[in-house]
Design a protein around this motif. Structure first.
Motif, PDB file in Angstrom:
ATOM      1  N   VAL A 226       0.744  -1.266   0.421  1.00 45.78           N
ATOM      2  CA  VAL A 226      -0.484   0.361  -0.038  1.00 45.78           C
ATOM      3  C   VAL A 226       1.213   1.585  -0.042  1.00 45.78           C
ATOM      4  N   TYR A 227       0.174   2.673  -0.364  1.00 44.60           N
ATOM      5  CA  TYR A 227       1.098   3.776  -0.699  1.00 44.60           C
ATOM      6  C   TYR A 227      -0.051   4.772  -0.610  1.00 44.60           C
ATOM      7  N   SER A 228       0.520   5.387  -0.170  1.00 48.07           N
ATOM      8  CA  SER A 228      -0.715   7.506   0.481  1.00 48.07           C
ATOM      9  C   SER A 228       0.430   8.397  -0.264  1.00 48.07           C
ATOM     10  N   LEU A 229      -0.032   9.416  -1.048  1.00 45.25           N
ATOM     11  CA  LEU A 229       0.123  10.488  -0.773  1.00 45.25           C
ATOM     12  C   LEU A 229      -0.759  11.765  -0.417  1.00 45.25           C
ATOM     13  N   THR A 230      -0.537  11.878   0.693  1.00 49.27           N
ATOM     14  CA  THR A 230      -1.235  13.140   1.139  1.00 49.27           C
ATOM     15  C   THR A 230       0.081  14.713   1.177  1.00 49.27           C
ATOM     16  N   GLY A 231      -1.460  14.819   1.470  1.00 50.60           N
ATOM     17  CA  GLY A 231      -1.677  17.020   1.574  1.00 50.60           C
ATOM     18  C   GLY A 231      -1.670  17.571   2.826  1.00 50.60           C
ATOM     19  N   SER A 232      -0.626  18.556   3.423  1.00 50.82           N
ATOM     20  CA  SER A 232      -0.981  19.007   4.678  1.00 50.82           C
ATOM     21  C   SER A 232      -0.645  20.396   4.003  1.00 50.82           C
ATOM     22  N   PHE A 310       4.105  11.421   1.452  1.00 47.91           N
ATOM     23  CA  PHE A 310       4.597   9.582   0.152  1.00 47.91           C
ATOM     24  C   PHE A 310       5.040   8.706   1.416  1.00 47.91           C
ATOM     25  N   ARG A 311       3.817   7.852   1.838  1.00 51.00           N
ATOM     26  CA  ARG A 311       4.691   6.996   2.278  1.00 51.00           C
ATOM     27  C   ARG A 311       4.174   5.448   1.187  1.00 51.00           C
ATOM     28  N   ALA A 312       4.733   3.805   1.961  1.00 50.90           N
ATOM     29  CA  ALA A 312       4.703   3.171   0.638  1.00 50.90           C
ATOM     30  C   ALA A 312       5.299   2.228   2.838  1.00 50.90           C
ATOM     31  N   GLN A 313       4.643   0.809   2.217  1.00 51.70           N
ATOM     32  CA  GLN A 313       4.239  -0.562   3.240  1.00 51.70           C
ATOM     33  C   GLN A 313       4.149  -1.460   2.646  1.00 51.70           C
ATOM     34  N   LEU A 314       4.703  -2.818   2.660  1.00 47.97           N
ATOM     35  CA  LEU A 314       4.340  -4.481   2.283  1.00 47.97           C
ATOM     36  C   LEU A 314       4.141  -5.234   2.897  1.00 47.97           C
ATOM     37  N   ALA A 435       8.704   3.222   4.364  1.00 51.85           N
ATOM     38  CA  ALA A 435       9.178   4.351   4.137  1.00 51.85           C
ATOM     39  C   ALA A 435       8.642   5.026   3.578  1.00 51.85           C
ATOM     40  N   ASP A 436       9.033   6.276   4.081  1.00 55.16           N
ATOM     41  CA  ASP A 436       8.494   7.502   4.041  1.00 55.16           C
ATOM     42  C   ASP A 436       9.315   8.577   2.568  1.00 55.16           C
ATOM     43  N   ALA A 437       8.347   9.672   2.664  1.00 51.00           N
ATOM     44  CA  ALA A 437       9.126  10.800   2.103  1.00 51.00           C
ATOM     45  C   ALA A 437       8.414  12.281   1.979  1.00 51.00           C
ATOM     46  N   GLU A 438       9.026  13.393   2.060  1.00 48.63           N
ATOM     47  CA  GLU A 438       7.942  14.921   2.334  1.00 48.63           C
ATOM     48  C   GLU A 438       9.031  15.579   1.193  1.00 48.63           C
ATOM     49  N   LEU A 439       8.575  16.116   0.497  1.00 48.74           N
ATOM     50  CA  LEU A 439       8.172  17.394  -0.289  1.00 48.74           C
ATOM     51  C   LEU A 439       7.488  18.406  -0.059  1.00 48.74           C
ATOM     52  N   PRO A 440       8.035  19.942   0.355  1.00 47.40           N
ATOM     53  CA  PRO A 440       8.014  21.002   0.870  1.00 47.40           C
ATOM     54  C   PRO A 440       7.199  21.705  -0.425  1.00 47.40           C
TER      55      PRO A 440
END
Length: 451
Positions: A226-232, A310-314, A435-440
């Motif tokens: 599963v992955y997810s892209l979120t905006g804050s 962006f998050r991902a997990q398996l 795993a995850d990553a952030e982007l300003p």
């Protein structure tokens, strides 16, 4: 004094012989039934398309043991019907019977320990059958043990067979209960990256890459990803790094420590899920040291969010788990429960496993779509409940059983609520990387409102 007739005296003389013959017939029938069952089960397991080392060894032992038991049963039948009993006294039996009794006792001990070590509900039946096997073989030893003509070669052969059977039984028990759980799993390396790739009208183009690889020296099979892209939204909110402020981000059971954090100048608002999905095919086999990657492109509204995450997990299990390729997983939801459940059949066709420990027929997968602490969200209809920004997938093996049907809803929910148990298909060795990553994505837009 009453006179005893000649017929009565002959009947009294025949009574011990009749009792001995009945005991021999009973033991022969026991050997015949157990030997025939061993040959049938061993032949079936030997004919499996891809038997494991344990299954191949067990089937070979069952075939050899079954032939030995049938030979012992034939010897006992010949002893009663074709051998002349002088003075109505039973002659000594063939040493094959004694060896069969010893082998049967060893087999009964193996069945006993297999039943005691199984979490299946039918373990009490297996233990009772094991005790019956041990008891019947022990009675055979008592009946024939003293009358077999023991010679040094025969004693040596019997001792060698007993040691060989004990060694093989101990190895089989250790292999199934220690070696397989300890060496079945493997580790997976998972990395993600998030970057801005350009503009497309009122949207910004965002590229996400995922790199994953089995690194534990063992092959694994992915059962869920599963992955997810979120905006804050990020608002200006100057704060002092006091003990009270910082400890608020550390104390308690934090479901999302990446978002629940202290920042001195800004504060993050609850995120919005912009995209979600799977990134690895269900059942995909990952061999060790073979890298793989995926890339996704997303369009995010410009100036609406200041931080993208962006998050991902398996979740992967050992490739030795015989997941079915004929029947794809069946996914379902339960009324009042917004999680997604999947049932994947396990093609464990070994009859020996079925009889002794029950068959682990299903792998149950759950996609956590709602925060586990959000009870209000769990009660909402699926159309109204908001998806968690930290999606998660997990899998469990139900306890082995003799039944064919799917686990009930109660059993399914219970296996995820309780701590993970250890069984033959050890999920403690399953790999569950995250795993995850952030982007300003912009500057803070407004100031927070202080109470």
């Amino acid at each position: 004094m009453p006179r005893i007739s000649a017929r009565s005296r002959r009947a009294d003389a025949d009574w011990p012989a009749a009792t001995a013959a009945a005991s021999i017939y009973a033991l022969a029938a026991f050997f015949l039934i157990l030997g025939a069952a061993s040959i049938v089960v061993g032949a079936h397991d030997a004919a499996l398309a891809q038997p494991t080392l344990s299954e191949a060894a067990a089937s070979a032992l069952l075939l050899v043991g079954g032939i030995l038991l049938l030979a012992a049963a034939a010897s006992l039948d010949r002893l009663v019907r074709r051998t002349h009993w002088k003075n109505r006294k039973r002659p000594p039996c063939h040493p094959t019977v004694l060896v069969a009794c010893l082998v049967t006792i060893l087999f009964g001990v193996y069945v006993l320990f297999s039943g005691l070590g199984s979490p299946a509900q039918q373990r009490y039946v297996v233990v009772a059958v094991a005790l019956l096997i041990i008891g019947a073989a022990t009675l055979g030893l008592v009946l024939f043990g003293r009358e077999v003509e023991l010679t040094l070669p025969r004693v040596g052969v019997a001792v060698a067979l007993a040691l060989l059977g004990t060694t093989i039984g101990a190895w089989e028990f250790w292999y199934q209960n220690q070696y397989v759980p300890a060496h079945a799993g493997g580790a997976i390396s998972l990395k993600v990256n998030l970057s801005r790739a350009g503009r497309e009208g009122p949207f910004d183009v965002v590229r996400a890459t995922l790199d994953y690889e089995a690194i534990g020296g063992k092959s694994v099979a992915v059962v869920g990803s599963v992955y997810s892209l979120t905006g804050s939204k990020i608002v200006r909110c100057p704060r002092t790094a006091t003990v009270q402020q910082v400890s608020g981000a550390l104390k308690g059971f934090l479901l999302d420590p990446q978002r629940i954090r202290f920042m001195a100048d800004v504060r993050e608002q609850p995120p919005t899920v912009l995209a979600a999905g799977k990134f690895v095919a269900d059942g995909k086999r990952l061999d060790p040291n073979v890298p793989a990657s995926r890339e996704f492109v997303f369009l995010a509204p410009r100036d609406r969010y200041q931080l993208l995450r962006f998050r991902a997990q398996l979740f992967a299990v050992p490739a030795s788990v015989p997941l079915s390729h004929r029947m794809p997983p069946k996914f379902t939801t339960f009324p009042g429960d917004n999680e997604l459940y999947g049932y994947w059949r396990v093609d464990d066709d070994s009859w020996l496993h079925d009889l002794l420990t029950g068959r682990e027929r299903w792998l149950v997968i759950r996609y956590d779509l709602i925060d586990s602490g959000n009870k209000a969200g769990r009660r909402k209809p699926a159309q109204a409940a908001l998806v968690s920004q930290a999606l998660h997938v997990v899998a469990r093996f139900p306890d082995p059983t003799w039944r064919e049907g799917l686990p009930s809803r109660k059993a399914t929910e219970r296996m995820f609520d309780r701590p993970q148990t250890i069984n033959t298909l050890e999920l403690g060795d399953a790999s569950e990387p995250f795993a995850d990553a952030e982007l300003p994505f912009g500057s803070p837009v407004e100031s927070c409102t202080r109470k």
